[in-house]
Write an enzyme that holds these catalytic residues in place. Structure first.
Site, PDB file in Angstrom:
ATOM      1  N   GLY A  44       0.822  -1.216   0.000  1.00 18.13           N
ATOM      2  CA  GLY A  44       0.000   0.000   0.000  1.00 18.13           C
ATOM      3  C   GLY A  44       0.852   1.260   0.000  1.00 18.13           C
ATOM      4  N   ASP A  46       1.335   3.599   2.419  1.00 14.97           N
ATOM      5  CA  ASP A  46       2.168   3.792   3.606  1.00 14.97           C
ATOM      6  C   ASP A  46       3.208   2.694   3.751  1.00 14.97           C
ATOM      7  OD1 ASP A  46       0.497   5.901   4.063  1.00 14.97           O
ATOM      8  OD2 ASP A  46      -0.315   5.168   5.962  1.00 14.97           O
ATOM      9  N   LEU A 111      -0.358  -2.217   8.992  1.00 18.43           N
ATOM     10  CA  LEU A 111      -0.908  -1.213   8.072  1.00 18.43           C
ATOM     11  C   LEU A 111      -1.970  -1.799   7.149  1.00 18.43           C
ATOM     12  CD1 LEU A 111       2.373   0.670   7.044  1.00 18.43           C
ATOM     13  CD2 LEU A 111       1.045   0.805   9.148  1.00 18.43           C
ATOM     14  N   ALA A 112      -2.107  -3.111   7.120  1.00 14.87           N
ATOM     15  CA  ALA A 112      -3.075  -3.726   6.200  1.00 14.87           C
ATOM     16  C   ALA A 112      -4.489  -3.425   6.666  1.00 14.87           C
ATOM     17  CB  ALA A 112      -2.860  -5.230   6.134  1.00 14.87           C
ATOM     18  N   ALA A 113      -5.349  -3.178   5.691  1.00 13.03           N
ATOM     19  CA  ALA A 113      -6.755  -2.901   6.003  1.00 13.03           C
ATOM     20  C   ALA A 113      -7.538  -2.852   4.702  1.00 13.03           C
ATOM     21  CB  ALA A 113      -6.890  -1.548   6.714  1.00 13.03           C
ATOM     22  N   SER A 156      -7.017   5.608  12.935  1.00 13.21           N
ATOM     23  CA  SER A 156      -7.414   6.631  11.954  1.00 13.21           C
ATOM     24  C   SER A 156      -8.254   7.744  12.578  1.00 13.21           C
ATOM     25  CB  SER A 156      -8.222   5.934  10.852  1.00 13.21           C
ATOM     26  OG  SER A 156      -8.925   6.873  10.082  1.00 13.21           O
ATOM     27  N   GLU A 158     -10.723   8.815  11.221  1.00 15.63           N
ATOM     28  CA  GLU A 158     -12.123   8.443  10.956  1.00 15.63           C
ATOM     29  C   GLU A 158     -12.795   7.907  12.215  1.00 15.63           C
ATOM     30  OE1 GLU A 158     -14.070   8.708   8.120  1.00 15.63           O
ATOM     31  OE2 GLU A 158     -12.452   9.859   7.211  1.00 15.63           O
ATOM     32  N   TYR A 180     -15.978   1.356   8.181  1.00 20.22           N
ATOM     33  CA  TYR A 180     -14.518   1.453   8.306  1.00 20.22           C
ATOM     34  C   TYR A 180     -14.145   2.061   9.657  1.00 20.22           C
ATOM     35  CZ  TYR A 180      -9.840   3.500   7.648  1.00 20.22           C
ATOM     36  OH  TYR A 180      -8.527   3.876   7.814  1.00 20.22           O
ATOM     37  N   LYS A 184     -12.085   0.333  12.763  1.00 20.72           N
ATOM     38  CA  LYS A 184     -10.843   0.906  13.306  1.00 20.72           C
ATOM     39  C   LYS A 184     -10.959   1.148  14.813  1.00 20.72           C
ATOM     40  CE  LYS A 184      -7.807   1.405   9.888  1.00 20.72           C
ATOM     41  NZ  LYS A 184      -6.487   0.738   9.904  1.00 20.72           N
ATOM     42  N   HIS A 210      -3.463  11.263   5.006  1.00 21.17           N
ATOM     43  CA  HIS A 210      -2.171  11.598   4.405  1.00 21.17           C
ATOM     44  C   HIS A 210      -2.109  10.971   3.021  1.00 21.17           C
ATOM     45  CE1 HIS A 210      -1.863   8.274   7.302  1.00 21.17           C
ATOM     46  NE2 HIS A 210      -1.153   7.665   6.361  1.00 21.17           N
ATOM     47  N   ARG A 215      -1.069   7.295  -3.475  1.00 21.77           N
ATOM     48  CA  ARG A 215      -2.397   7.136  -2.896  1.00 21.77           C
ATOM     49  C   ARG A 215      -3.303   6.393  -3.886  1.00 21.77           C
ATOM     50  NH1 ARG A 215      -5.460   6.750   1.727  1.00 21.77           N
ATOM     51  NH2 ARG A 215      -6.357   8.745   2.355  1.00 21.77           N
TER      52      ARG A 215
HETATM   53  P1  NDP Z   1      -3.666   1.265   1.310  1.00 24.58           P
HETATM   54  O1  NDP Z   1      -5.080   1.006   0.937  1.00 24.58           O
HETATM   55  O2  NDP Z   1      -2.788   1.944   0.314  1.00 24.58           O
HETATM   56  O3  NDP Z   1      -2.959  -0.125   1.698  1.00 24.58           O
HETATM   57  C1  NDP Z   1      -3.661  -1.134   2.350  1.00 24.58           C
HETATM   58  C2  NDP Z   1      -2.800  -2.382   2.379  1.00 24.58           C
HETATM   59  O4  NDP Z   1      -3.521  -3.423   3.040  1.00 24.58           O
HETATM   60  C3  NDP Z   1      -2.430  -2.933   0.986  1.00 24.58           C
HETATM   61  O5  NDP Z   1      -1.094  -3.367   1.025  1.00 24.58           O
HETATM   62  C4  NDP Z   1      -3.366  -4.118   0.855  1.00 24.58           C
HETATM   63  O6  NDP Z   1      -2.879  -5.117  -0.002  1.00 24.58           O
HETATM   64  C5  NDP Z   1      -3.375  -4.619   2.285  1.00 24.58           C
HETATM   65  N1  NDP Z   1      -4.476  -5.527   2.550  1.00 24.58           N
HETATM   66  C6  NDP Z   1      -5.795  -5.341   2.310  1.00 24.58           C
HETATM   67  N2  NDP Z   1      -6.504  -6.419   2.693  1.00 24.58           N
HETATM   68  C7  NDP Z   1      -5.624  -7.315   3.206  1.00 24.58           C
HETATM   69  C8  NDP Z   1      -5.739  -8.604   3.768  1.00 24.58           C
HETATM   70  N3  NDP Z   1      -6.931  -9.219   3.881  1.00 24.58           N
HETATM   71  N4  NDP Z   1      -4.625  -9.212   4.200  1.00 24.58           N
HETATM   72  C9  NDP Z   1      -3.403  -8.626   4.080  1.00 24.58           C
HETATM   73  N5  NDP Z   1      -3.226  -7.405   3.530  1.00 24.58           N
HETATM   74  C10 NDP Z   1      -4.326  -6.761   3.105  1.00 24.58           C
HETATM   75  O7  NDP Z   1      -3.687   2.078   2.687  1.00 24.58           O
HETATM   76  P2  NDP Z   1      -2.658   3.191   3.221  1.00 24.58           P
HETATM   77  O8  NDP Z   1      -1.286   2.756   2.938  1.00 24.58           O
HETATM   78  O9  NDP Z   1      -3.126   4.531   2.782  1.00 24.58           O
HETATM   79  O10 NDP Z   1      -2.946   3.137   4.792  1.00 24.58           O
HETATM   80  C11 NDP Z   1      -2.217   2.253   5.638  1.00 24.58           C
HETATM   81  C12 NDP Z   1      -3.033   2.008   6.903  1.00 24.58           C
HETATM   82  O11 NDP Z   1      -3.252   3.237   7.578  1.00 24.58           O
HETATM   83  C13 NDP Z   1      -4.420   1.435   6.651  1.00 24.58           C
HETATM   84  O12 NDP Z   1      -4.723   0.565   7.717  1.00 24.58           O
HETATM   85  C14 NDP Z   1      -5.334   2.641   6.691  1.00 24.58           C
HETATM   86  O13 NDP Z   1      -6.663   2.280   7.034  1.00 24.58           O
HETATM   87  C15 NDP Z   1      -4.652   3.456   7.760  1.00 24.58           C
HETATM   88  N6  NDP Z   1      -4.845   4.884   7.692  1.00 24.58           N
HETATM   89  C16 NDP Z   1      -4.566   5.543   6.531  1.00 24.58           C
HETATM   90  C17 NDP Z   1      -4.715   6.909   6.442  1.00 24.58           C
HETATM   91  C18 NDP Z   1      -4.401   7.633   5.184  1.00 24.58           C
HETATM   92  O14 NDP Z   1      -4.785   8.801   5.090  1.00 24.58           O
HETATM   93  N7  NDP Z   1      -3.695   7.041   4.234  1.00 24.58           N
HETATM   94  C19 NDP Z   1      -5.193   7.690   7.603  1.00 24.58           C
HETATM   95  C20 NDP Z   1      -5.359   6.892   8.805  1.00 24.58           C
HETATM   96  C21 NDP Z   1      -5.208   5.545   8.829  1.00 24.58           C
HETATM   97  P3  NDP Z   1      -3.197  -5.142  -1.588  1.00 24.58           P
HETATM   98  O15 NDP Z   1      -2.125  -4.296  -2.206  1.00 24.58           O
HETATM   99  O16 NDP Z   1      -3.099  -6.577  -1.916  1.00 24.58           O
HETATM  100  O17 NDP Z   1      -4.563  -4.559  -1.774  1.00 24.58           O
HETATM  101  P1  GDP Z   2     -11.666   9.497   3.835  1.00 24.09           P
HETATM  102  O1  GDP Z   2     -11.481  10.729   4.658  1.00 24.09           O
HETATM  103  O2  GDP Z   2     -10.845   8.331   4.315  1.00 24.09           O
HETATM  104  O3  GDP Z   2     -13.094   9.129   3.634  1.00 24.09           O
HETATM  105  O4  GDP Z   2     -10.997   9.848   2.426  1.00 24.09           O
HETATM  106  P2  GDP Z   2     -11.640  10.082   0.978  1.00 24.09           P
HETATM  107  O5  GDP Z   2     -10.564  10.700   0.156  1.00 24.09           O
HETATM  108  O6  GDP Z   2     -12.257   8.839   0.437  1.00 24.09           O
HETATM  109  O7  GDP Z   2     -12.823  11.133   1.220  1.00 24.09           O
HETATM  110  C1  GDP Z   2     -12.586  12.396   1.807  1.00 24.09           C
HETATM  111  C2  GDP Z   2     -13.864  13.235   1.710  1.00 24.09           C
HETATM  112  O8  GDP Z   2     -14.082  13.587   0.343  1.00 24.09           O
HETATM  113  C3  GDP Z   2     -15.144  12.504   2.174  1.00 24.09           C
HETATM  114  O9  GDP Z   2     -15.924  13.376   2.943  1.00 24.09           O
HETATM  115  C4  GDP Z   2     -15.849  12.186   0.874  1.00 24.09           C
HETATM  116  O10 GDP Z   2     -17.278  12.110   0.994  1.00 24.09           O
HETATM  117  C5  GDP Z   2     -15.454  13.401   0.039  1.00 24.09           C
HETATM  118  N1  GDP Z   2     -15.599  13.175  -1.414  1.00 24.09           N
HETATM  119  C6  GDP Z   2     -16.262  14.000  -2.266  1.00 24.09           C
HETATM  120  N2  GDP Z   2     -16.243  13.478  -3.500  1.00 24.09           N
HETATM  121  C7  GDP Z   2     -15.571  12.316  -3.426  1.00 24.09           C
HETATM  122  C8  GDP Z   2     -15.243  11.336  -4.410  1.00 24.09           C
HETATM  123  O11 GDP Z   2     -15.577  11.434  -5.584  1.00 24.09           O
HETATM  124  N3  GDP Z   2     -14.500  10.262  -3.966  1.00 24.09           N
HETATM  125  C9  GDP Z   2     -14.111  10.136  -2.654  1.00 24.09           C
HETATM  126  N4  GDP Z   2     -13.368   9.077  -2.296  1.00 24.09           N
HETATM  127  N5  GDP Z   2     -14.437  11.044  -1.718  1.00 24.09           N
HETATM  128  C10 GDP Z   2     -15.158  12.124  -2.104  1.00 24.09           C
END
Ligand code: NDP
Ligand code: GDP
Length: 357
Positions: A44, A46, A111-113, A156, A158, A180, A184, A210, A215
Site C-alpha cells: 500500500g 504507507d 498497516l493492512a486494512a 485513523s 475516521e 470502516y 478501526k 495523508h 495514494r
Molecule cells: P492502502 O489502501 O494503500 O494499503 C492497504 C494495504 O492493506 C495494501 O497493502 C493491501 O494489499 C493490504 N491488505 C488489504 N486487505 C488485506 C488482507 N486481507 N490481508 C493482508 N493485507 C491486506 O492504505 P494506506 O497505505 O493509505 O494506509 C495504511 C493504513 O493506515 C491502513 O490501515 C489505513 O486504514 C490506515 N490509515 C490511513 C490513512 C491515510 O490517510 N492514508 C489515515 C489513517 C489511517 P493489496 O495491495 O493486496 O490490496
Molecule cells: P476518507 O477521509 O478516508 O473518507 O478519504 P476520501 O478521500 O475517500 O474522502 C474524503 C472526503 O471527500 C469525504 O468526505 C468524501 O465524501 C469526500 N468526497 C467528495 N467526492 C468524493 C469522491 O468522488 N470520492 C471520494 N473518495 N471522496 C469524495
C-alpha cells in the site's frame, strides 16, 4: 533458534512478481541488520514508504503480501530483492503466525486494512473482518509468538467521525460514521486492551488523512490530481465528485510513516495523533489542483455526482499533534499547496507518457 527463511521460500513470492523486479536499493547494508521489522500492507501507500525508510535505517524488512489473481507490486517494484515478502492474509491466523515465526520481528507495523471508507458501506463485513478482526488476529499472533516485539497499529482520524472539538487530539472520544470507522475503533480498543492485559508494547498512531502520488485512485485527493491531469492532457472532459464541502486535514504520507517509526521508539508505549493542524475542503483541493495544472476556469469541469455521496459522512476533520511534537519531535512540514502541487505534477508526468501528442 531463529528459523531460517530459505531463499526458495522468500523467492517463491518474488518469483511471481519477477517481471516487476527492480534493482537493489543503493546503499543497502550488507552486514546483518540490527533490527527486523514486519509490515502488513507493504504494497500500500504507507507500507511502501515505511519499507524504504526502515531499509535506509538498516532494518531487515519483511512484508506480508496477500494472494491476488493479478499481483499489484507497483508501489514496491523498486524494493523487490531488498525486502523479504511473505505470503499472508489478515483473514488467516496461521499465515500471520508463520510470518512472525519466520521474521522474528523487533517491530511489527499493522498497516493492512480494507482502507477505503466508501467501499466499507458496500462491504461492511469484509471491512470488519480485515480492518477490525484482522488486527486482533495479529495481536494474538504477537502474543503467542513475539511478546517482546513492539506493534504499531494504523488507527485513523475516521474514528473521531462526528468529532465535537474543532481540533482533535488523543483525549477526544470516538463517534465513527462508517463501517470502516467502526472497525478501526474495534482495532484501536483491542490494542489498548492487549497492552493493558498482557503488558505488550502496542501503540496506536491516530493519523489524519495523508496522501501522495502513491495514494489509491479512489481517494478524493488522488482522484482529483489524476482527473485534473487527464483533463490537462485532453484524456477527460470532466471530473465527477460527491460532497465538495467535506473538510480534511491532509498531510504528506512519507512524513506520517516517519511518525509511525518514532511512535515505536520510546520506552513506554503510548498513542499519538499525527496531523498538520490545518483543514481544507474538497472544493479547495480541486481549485488548487486545477491551478497547479494551469487551468483557471476550474468549476466548469466539476460535476456533482450523488453516486459518490455517502450514507453518512464526516464533515470536518482537523487534528492537534502537539503530543507528537513535544514527545517525539515530529511535525508535518509539507503544507497543503505543496502537497496538491506534488500530486498533480506526478500525475501530469504519468499521463504525459501515454497522452496523444
Ligand atoms: P492502502 O489502501 O494503500 O494499503 C492497504 C494495504 O492493506 C495494501 O497493502 C493491501 O494489499 C493490504 N491488505 C488489504 N486487505 C488485506 C488482507 N486481507 N490481508 C493482508 N493485507 C491486506 O492504505 P494506506 O497505505 O493509505 O494506509 C495504511 C493504513 O493506515 C491502513 O490501515 C489505513 O486504514 C490506515 N490509515 C490511513 C490513512 C491515510 O490517510 N492514508 C489515515 C489513517 C489511517 P493489496 O495491495 O493486496 O490490496
Ligand atoms: P476518507 O477521509 O478516508 O473518507 O478519504 P476520501 O478521500 O475517500 O474522502 C474524503 C472526503 O471527500 C469525504 O468526505 C468524501 O465524501 C469526500 N468526497 C467528495 N467526492 C468524493 C469522491 O468522488 N470520492 C471520494 N473518495 N471522496 C469524495
Amino acid at each position: 533458534m531463529r528459523p531460517q527463511l530459505g531463499p526458495s521460500k522468500a523467492g517463491s513470492l518474488e518469483d511471481k512478481l519477477l517481471g516487476f523486479r527492480g534493482p537493489a536499493l543503493p546503499g543497502m547494508p550488507s552486514a546483518p541488520a540490527e533490527k527486523r521489522a514486519l509490515i502488513t500492507g507493504i504494497t500500500g501507500q504507507d507500507g511502501s514508504f515505511l519499507a524504504e525508510q526502515l531499509l535506509a535505517k538498516g532494518y531487515e524488512v519483511y512484508g506480508i503480501v496477500r494472494r491476488l489473481s493479478t499481483p499489484n507490486p507497483q508501489n514496491i517494484r523498486h524494493l523487490l530483492g531488498t525486502v523479504h515478502l511473505l505470503d499472508g492474509d489478515l483473514h488467516d491466523q496461521a499465515s500471520l503466525e508463520t510470518a512472525i515465526r519466520f521474521s522474528e520481528p523487533d517491530e511489527i507495523y499493522n498497516l493492512a486494512a480494507q482502507s477505503f471508507v466508501g467501499v466499507s458501506f458496500n462491504q461492511p463485513v469484509v471491512t470488519g473482518e480485515v480492518t477490525g478482526l484482522g488486527a486482533l488476529r495479529l495481536l494474538e499472533a504477537m502474543r503467542s509468538r513475539a511478546d517482546k516485539a513492539r506493534l504499531y497499529q494504523a488507527s485513523s482520524s475516521e474514528m473521531f467521525g462526528q468529532g465535537v472539538a474543532e481540533r482533535l487530539n488523543e483525549g477526544n472520544g470516538f463517534h465513527p460514521r462508517s463501517p470502516y470507522g467502526v472497525a478501526k475503533v474495534f482495532a484501536y480498543w483491542a490494542c489498548v486492551n492487549y497492552r493493558e492485559s498482557y503488558g505488550l508494547y502496542i501503540a496506536n498512531g491516530i493519523l489524519f488523512n495523508h496522501e501522495s502520488e502513491r495514494r489509491g485512485l479512489e481517494f478524493v485527493t488522488r482522484k482529483i490530481s489524476d482527473g485534473v491531469a487527464r483533463i490537462r492532457h485532453g484524456l477527460a472532459s470532466d471530473l465527477h465528485l460527491g460532497s465538495l464541502t467535506s473538510q480534511r486535514d491532509w498531510g504528506y504520507a512519507p512524513e506520517y510513516t516517519d511518525l509511525m517509526w518514532r511512535i515505536l521508539q520510546p520506552t513506554v508505549a503510548e498513542d499519538y495523533v499525527g496531523a498538520t493542524g490545518e483543514t481544507h475542503s474538497v472544493e479547495e483541493f480541486a481549485r488548487e489542483a486545477f491551478r497547479a495544472a494551469g487551468i483557471d476556469d476550474w468549476s466548469r469541469y466539476i460535476v456533482t455526482d450523488r453516486r459518490f455521496a455517502r450514507p453518512a459522512d464526516v464533515d470536518h476533520l482537523c487534528g492537534d499533534a502537539t503530543k507528537a511534537k513535544e514527545r517525539l519531535g515530529w511535525e508535518a512540514k509539507v503544507r497543503f499547496p505543496e502537497l496538491v502541487h506534488r500530486m498533480v505534477q506526478a500525475d501530469l508526468a504519468r499521463h504525459a507518457r501515454t497522452a496523444p501528442s
